[in-house]
Design an enzyme around this catalytic site. Structure first.
Site, PDB file in Angstrom:
ATOM      1  N   LYS A 188       0.837  -1.214   0.000  1.00  0.00           N
ATOM      2  CA  LYS A 188       0.000   0.000   0.000  1.00  0.00           C
ATOM      3  C   LYS A 188       0.866   1.255   0.000  1.00  0.00           C
ATOM      4  O   LYS A 188       0.423   2.317  -0.465  1.00  0.00           O
ATOM      5  CB  LYS A 188      -0.982  -0.019   1.176  1.00  0.00           C
ATOM      6  CG  LYS A 188      -0.360  -0.238   2.548  1.00  0.00           C
ATOM      7  CD  LYS A 188       0.178   1.015   3.183  1.00  0.00           C
ATOM      8  CE  LYS A 188       0.836   0.686   4.498  1.00  0.00           C
ATOM      9  NZ  LYS A 188       1.478   1.859   5.149  1.00  0.00           N
ATOM     10  N   THR A 245      -3.364   5.652   3.892  1.00  0.00           N
ATOM     11  CA  THR A 245      -2.032   6.061   3.425  1.00  0.00           C
ATOM     12  C   THR A 245      -2.115   6.869   2.139  1.00  0.00           C
ATOM     13  O   THR A 245      -1.286   7.746   1.891  1.00  0.00           O
ATOM     14  CB  THR A 245      -1.135   4.821   3.238  1.00  0.00           C
ATOM     15  OG1 THR A 245      -1.233   3.974   4.375  1.00  0.00           O
ATOM     16  CG2 THR A 245       0.323   5.229   3.082  1.00  0.00           C
TER      17      THR A 245
END
Length: 339
Positions: A188, A245
């Site tokens: 990610k 994120t």
């Protein structure tokens, strides 16, 4: 319970506060005595301004002192320091000490998962867990509610870590899919860096949604090929961590990507961010794993080209958009399972 946190950055400090709140004896280890002394004297980590470190949390720079008597050892150093830290713990931890890895990434030069590094270094007898999820240190340290996943091949270890960390602001789920949790944690960061690039280029919400969705598909494809499960990538350690994120102002990966999108080189962007940008290291590991496992990961490969080969971000985007036509889901591909 005596718990030592190896890593004195924002995340290591934040998790020490969680453990202190939960009534455990927490001790932070820093590799650098100057840093350890500053933390002891100021009782505040400069990466977490305004968040005090309670006096009952020990802060040391001697790794042997930190390991002595620890019932649980938490690894919370940057990805590039995991192997060195774990090797420094060889022979120093008591038998049966649980090692919980909270570092998020894959070793850049070997593409090795951190739990494998721990197992290979400390031996098969060491109980190991991996913990990940949408847990920006800046918010965890301020007791803002979130959740994560504690994964171990031994569910009793996962449940033990769950019990150590879970409280009124940190909900912890368990899993036995260590591969999925670790890959979600690492990959990610690559997608989040790309999300920042899209922002820096001035693209919009549609672009961001496309990137996150197709990035998630790449994460899931590699996860399954390496023995993990798609539903893990659809959970907190994958989708949850990906969202935060890619979107959060706290995300170093996103901030670095924005700077690259605005014309900075990868090195200039990371220097300006002033802290470790894990997506940079993960992009190299993702490229190696994609090749080794024969998984199509075009977003991660373009990220590598931009970060390591100096490819212009706009050209990378154009190359992604101009790929040959394909179905969204390959024939016979298993469906997502979300519980």
């Amino acid at each position: 319970m005596n718990i030592s946190i190896f890593g004195s950055g924002a995340w290591g400090t934040a998790i020490s506060l969680v453990l202190s709140d939960n009534g455990h004896n927490a001790k932070i280890w820093s590799k650098f005595e100057t840093e350890a002394k500053n933390l002891r004297d100021m009782r505040e980590n400069p990466l977490l301004p305004g968040v005090g470190i309670p006096l009952d949390i020990g802060i040391v720079s001697d790794i042997e002192e930190a390991a002595r008597g620890a019932e649980v050892a938490i690894i919370a150093v940057p990805s590039y320091a995991v192997r060195e830290t774990v090797e420094g713990l060889r022979g120093k931890l008591d038998k049966g000490c649980v090692v919980a890895c909270l570092s998020k990434g894959i070793e850049k030069d070997t593409s090795t998962l951190f739990t494998d590094i721990i197992k290979n270094t400390l031996g098969d007898s060491a109980p190991i867990a991996a913990v990940s999820g949408p847990t920006h240190a800046e918010e965890v340290a301020r007791r803002i509610p979130t959740a994560c996943v504690a994964a171990s091949e031994d569910m009793t270890i996962a449940e033990r870590v769950q019990g150590l960390l879970m409280n009124e602001y940190l909900r912890v789920y368990t899993s036995n899919d260590v591969v999925g949790v670790e890959l979600g944690a690492a990959l990610k960061n690559v997608i989040a860096l790309c999300a920042g690039v899209c922002d820096g280029l001035g693209f919009g919400d549609n672009t961001m949604a496309m990137l996150m969705t197709r990035g998630l598909a790449e994460m899931a494809d590699l996860c399954v090929k390496m023995g993990g499960r798609k539903e893990t990538i659809a959970g907190l350690a994958g989708l949850g961590d990906l969202i935060v994120t890619c979107m959060s102002r706290h995300s170093r990966n996103r901030r670095a990507g924005v700077l690259i999108g605005k014309g900075r080189s990868a090195m200039e962007a990371m220097e300006e961010v002033g802290a470790v940008v894990e997506g940079y290291y993960a992009a190299a590991a993702a490229r190696c794993l994609a090749s080794a496992m024969q998984v199509d990961m075009p977003i991660c490969l373009e990220a590598y080209s931009v970060l390591y080969e100096g490819k212009a971000p706009l050209i990378a985007i154009n190359d992604l958009m101009g790929r040959e036509k394909k179905s969204e889901n390959s024939a016979g591909e298993e469906t997502w399972v979300i519980r």
